[in-house]
Design an enzyme around this catalytic site. Structure first.
Site, PDB file in Angstrom:
ATOM      1  N   SER A   1       3.476  21.765  24.719  1.00  0.00           N
ATOM      2  CA  SER A   1       4.721  21.718  23.948  1.00  0.00           C
ATOM      3  C   SER A   1       4.379  21.941  22.486  1.00  0.00           C
ATOM      4  O   SER A   1       3.230  21.705  22.064  1.00  0.00           O
ATOM      5  CB  SER A   1       5.399  20.350  24.113  1.00  0.00           C
TER       6      SER A   1
ATOM      7  N   TYR B   1       4.991  10.930  23.534  1.00  0.00           N
ATOM      8  CA  TYR B   1       5.149  12.258  24.132  1.00  0.00           C
ATOM      9  C   TYR B   1       4.223  13.255  23.444  1.00  0.00           C
ATOM     10  O   TYR B   1       3.524  14.022  24.119  1.00  0.00           O
ATOM     11  CB  TYR B   1       6.604  12.711  24.022  1.00  0.00           C
TER      12      TYR B   1
END
Length: 249
Positions: free
Chosen positions: A148, A161
């Site tokens: 990501s 995250y």
């Protein structure tokens, strides 16, 4: 767990995709099949997975599916074993499964932290552990890990995250450096249309995340990047691709 396959005479690569029941995983599986590869889809939602595989076959592609929990090493090994039994080899693994229940650290959502660690990090490691012996035996293979843009920067509410996605990039780079006959690619999506925001339990945070998704690019944009990396010649290793909306800072 069941596997359903439809074989044909095509010589495309055998590609395993985790988290393939929706979002980036589904889009990637569809695009890979359309490009002539034989795909095996894995995810927890068996009914949804079967529907995606059936649609691929209806469109002329070759697809199998297998219920999969990436947090369970034996489940991942069974997924890889079923694909190998059906097609005789495993050319590519797309480690795509992931979760993103973002929240402030002070909210102390420890269970959600552990879930992100289990899916986003252990899930990737389980995939590597399951396919690496097969690919070493074959003398070739390709592992695509979906990270990501959160693996390139840290934002408030997303500390854990981001940490998991930094870890995916670190693991991928370590694997790349250890390998001479294995290709390793990291694909880092920016804001992309998917179901990731559905897992945010903090309703305020979810609203913020959904507002941000107004500029999201389609999951197929990430799928196209993965297809590009997979389709390169054996001697070309596309190590990292970052794909984000033009409007994303």
């Amino acid at each position: 767990m069941t596997t359903t396959v439809q074989s044909d005479s095509r010589t495309g690569k055998v590609v395993l995709v985790t988290g393939a029941s929706s979002g980036i995983g589904e889009a990637t599986a569809r695009l890979l099949a359309a490009a002539g590869h034989r795909v095996v889809l894995g995810a927890r939602r068996a009914d949804r997975l079967a529907a995606v595989a059936e649609k691929i076959r209806a469109d002329g592609g070759t697809a199998g599916h297998h219920e999969l929990d990436v947090t369970d090493l034996e489940s991942v090994r069974a997924f890889v074993g079923a694909a190998r039994e059906s097609y005789g080899r495993v050319d590519v693994l797309v480690n795509n499964a992931g979760v993103m229940p973002v929240a402030l650290l002070e909210a102390l959502k420890v269970d959600e932290w552990n879930r992100m660690i289990d899916v986003n990090i252990r899930g990737v490691l389980h995939g590597i552990a399951a396919v690496l012996p097969v690919m070493r035996e074959q003398g070739a293979g390709h592992i695509v890990n979906v990270a990501s843009v959160a693996g390139h920067r840290v934002d408030p509410t997303a500390a854990v995250y981001c940490a998991t996605k930094f870890a995916v990039r670190a693991i991928s780079e370590g694997l790349r450096q250890e390998s001479r006959d294995l290709r390793v690619t990291v694909v880092s999506p920016g804001l992309t249309s998917s179901e990731l925001t559905d897992g945010i339990s903090d309703l305020g945070m979810r609203a913020v995340a959904e507002d941000m998704m107004a500029i999201a690019i389609p999951a197929a944009a990430i799928g196209e990047a993965i297809v590009y990396a997979v389709n390169q010649p054996a001697e070309v290793d596309v190590n990292e691709i970052v794909v984000r909306p033009t409007a994303q800072s």
